[in-house]
Design a protein around this motif. Structure first.
Motif, mmCIF file in Angstrom:
data_model
loop_
_atom_site.group_PDB
_atom_site.id
_atom_site.type_symbol
_atom_site.label_atom_id
_atom_site.label_comp_id
_atom_site.label_asym_id
_atom_site.label_seq_id
_atom_site.Cartn_x
_atom_site.Cartn_y
_atom_site.Cartn_z
ATOM 1 N N ASN A 22 0.838 -1.196 0.000
ATOM 2 C CA ASN A 22 0.000 0.000 0.000
ATOM 3 C C ASN A 22 0.879 1.255 0.000
ATOM 4 O O ASN A 22 1.708 1.427 0.885
ATOM 5 C CB ASN A 22 -0.861 -0.059 1.277
ATOM 6 C CG ASN A 22 -1.945 0.969 1.277
ATOM 7 O OD1 ASN A 22 -1.759 2.085 0.809
ATOM 8 N ND2 ASN A 22 -3.083 0.590 1.806
ATOM 9 N N ALA A 25 0.685 3.300 3.121
ATOM 10 C CA ALA A 25 0.836 2.503 4.345
ATOM 11 C C ALA A 25 1.439 3.309 5.494
ATOM 12 O O ALA A 25 2.332 4.119 5.287
ATOM 13 C CB ALA A 25 1.725 1.296 4.066
ATOM 14 N N ILE A 62 -3.539 -7.844 10.750
ATOM 15 C CA ILE A 62 -3.099 -6.878 9.726
ATOM 16 C C ILE A 62 -2.913 -7.636 8.407
ATOM 17 O O ILE A 62 -2.365 -8.745 8.386
ATOM 18 C CB ILE A 62 -1.779 -6.186 10.146
ATOM 19 C CG1 ILE A 62 -2.012 -5.344 11.404
ATOM 20 C CG2 ILE A 62 -1.233 -5.307 9.017
ATOM 21 C CD1 ILE A 62 -0.758 -4.666 11.934
ATOM 22 N N LYS A 63 -3.412 -7.040 7.331
ATOM 23 C CA LYS A 63 -3.296 -7.673 6.016
ATOM 24 C C LYS A 63 -2.080 -7.114 5.282
ATOM 25 O O LYS A 63 -1.729 -5.949 5.462
ATOM 26 C CB LYS A 63 -4.545 -7.377 5.172
ATOM 27 C CG LYS A 63 -5.816 -7.913 5.751
ATOM 28 C CD LYS A 63 -6.955 -7.639 4.747
ATOM 29 C CE LYS A 63 -8.283 -8.171 5.244
ATOM 30 N NZ LYS A 63 -8.713 -7.575 6.516
ATOM 31 N N SER A 65 -2.020 -6.184 2.388
ATOM 32 C CA SER A 65 -2.463 -5.056 1.555
ATOM 33 C C SER A 65 -2.510 -3.736 2.332
ATOM 34 O O SER A 65 -2.644 -2.679 1.740
ATOM 35 C CB SER A 65 -3.835 -5.346 0.955
ATOM 36 O OG SER A 65 -4.752 -5.571 2.007
ATOM 37 N N GLN A 66 -2.388 -3.806 3.659
ATOM 38 C CA GLN A 66 -2.405 -2.572 4.461
ATOM 39 C C GLN A 66 -1.006 -1.982 4.634
ATOM 40 O O GLN A 66 -0.869 -0.853 5.092
ATOM 41 C CB GLN A 66 -2.961 -2.863 5.865
ATOM 42 C CG GLN A 66 -4.434 -3.175 5.902
ATOM 43 C CD GLN A 66 -4.865 -3.564 7.309
ATOM 44 O OE1 GLN A 66 -4.710 -4.695 7.741
ATOM 45 N NE2 GLN A 66 -5.379 -2.606 8.048
ATOM 46 N N ILE A 67 0.019 -2.790 4.359
ATOM 47 C CA ILE A 67 1.386 -2.333 4.648
ATOM 48 C C ILE A 67 2.212 -2.314 3.356
ATOM 49 O O ILE A 67 1.736 -2.741 2.307
ATOM 50 C CB ILE A 67 2.063 -3.237 5.710
ATOM 51 C CG1 ILE A 67 2.221 -4.668 5.166
ATOM 52 C CG2 ILE A 67 1.235 -3.259 6.997
ATOM 53 C CD1 ILE A 67 3.007 -5.578 6.102
#
Ligand code: URA
Length: 196
Positions: A22, A25, A62-63, A65-67
């Motif tokens: 991301n 992020a 936490i995914k 795709s979030q970081i």
């Protein structure tokens, strides 16, 4: 980056592995270098260490795709040998650019090579799990997930260190010992218990 020939790793690589995730992020993770799966796919943490990383992220809800996830080196060192200082120096401008573009509030370093970019004079065993400040960014050093594959006694330490992440980025997470909840806190039913 895919055209880069700044060091000898360009001769043996199949693919560069720039990083993924991301662009907005709050959390950026920096590993060591691509291994064989990463070199084949072009994606970071795509092999066994990546599976453990996914498990650690799951433990705090936490995914990926979030970081944003990247590595100190963007090309695989032959036979997965340690990165050399000249290679780290050649790749450093890419990492510096990624940090400035993503502008994370926290950087999690995985392993000693990414940690020593920020704090070259502190050993990881002393620093691990302790948040430090670097140029206005929080740095949280952790062991590398691959180290826990070779030495399983490190896995509880990684799980413990991951538990810190939600509070550092203001999202809530279940603790490791929490049982799945039968009744979500927000569940309100006027028509009896939907779970029975
Ligand atoms: N895979 C990566 O992308 N980086 C590592 O440091 C290890 C495995």
């Amino acid at each position: 980056m895919s055209q880069c020939e700044n060091c000898g790793l360009s001769k043996s690589r199949n693919r560069t592995v720039p990083g993924e995730g991301n662009y907005d992020a709050q959390v950026m993770m920096i590993g060591e270098a691509p291994g064989s799966n990463e070199d084949k796919t072009g994606r970071p943490f795509a092999g066994r260490a990546g599976n453990l990383l996914n498990e650690l992220l799951d433990s705090v809800s936490i995914k990926r795709s979030q970081i944003y996830i990247t590595n100190t080196l963007k090309c695989r060192p032959p036979s997965n040998r340690d990165p050399q200082q000249t290679e780290i120096n050649s790749c450093e401008p890419y990492l510096a650019l990624q940090i400035s573009l993503i502008n994370p509030s926290i950087i999690i370093t995985l392993g000693r090579f990414s940690f020593s970019k920020f704090f070259p004079n502190i050993t990881l065993s002393k620093a691990r799990g302790i948040v430090r400040e670097w140029n206005g960014i929080k740095i949280l050093p952790m062991y590398h997930p691959a180290a826990a594959l070779y030495n399983p006694s490190l896995k509880p330490k990684l799980l413990q260190d991951f538990q810190q992440i939600p509070s550092l980025i203001n999202i809530s997470s279940p603790s490791i010992s929490d049982q799945p909840q039968k009744y979500p806190a927000t569940q309100v039913s006027l028509f009896g218990d939907p779970f029975e």
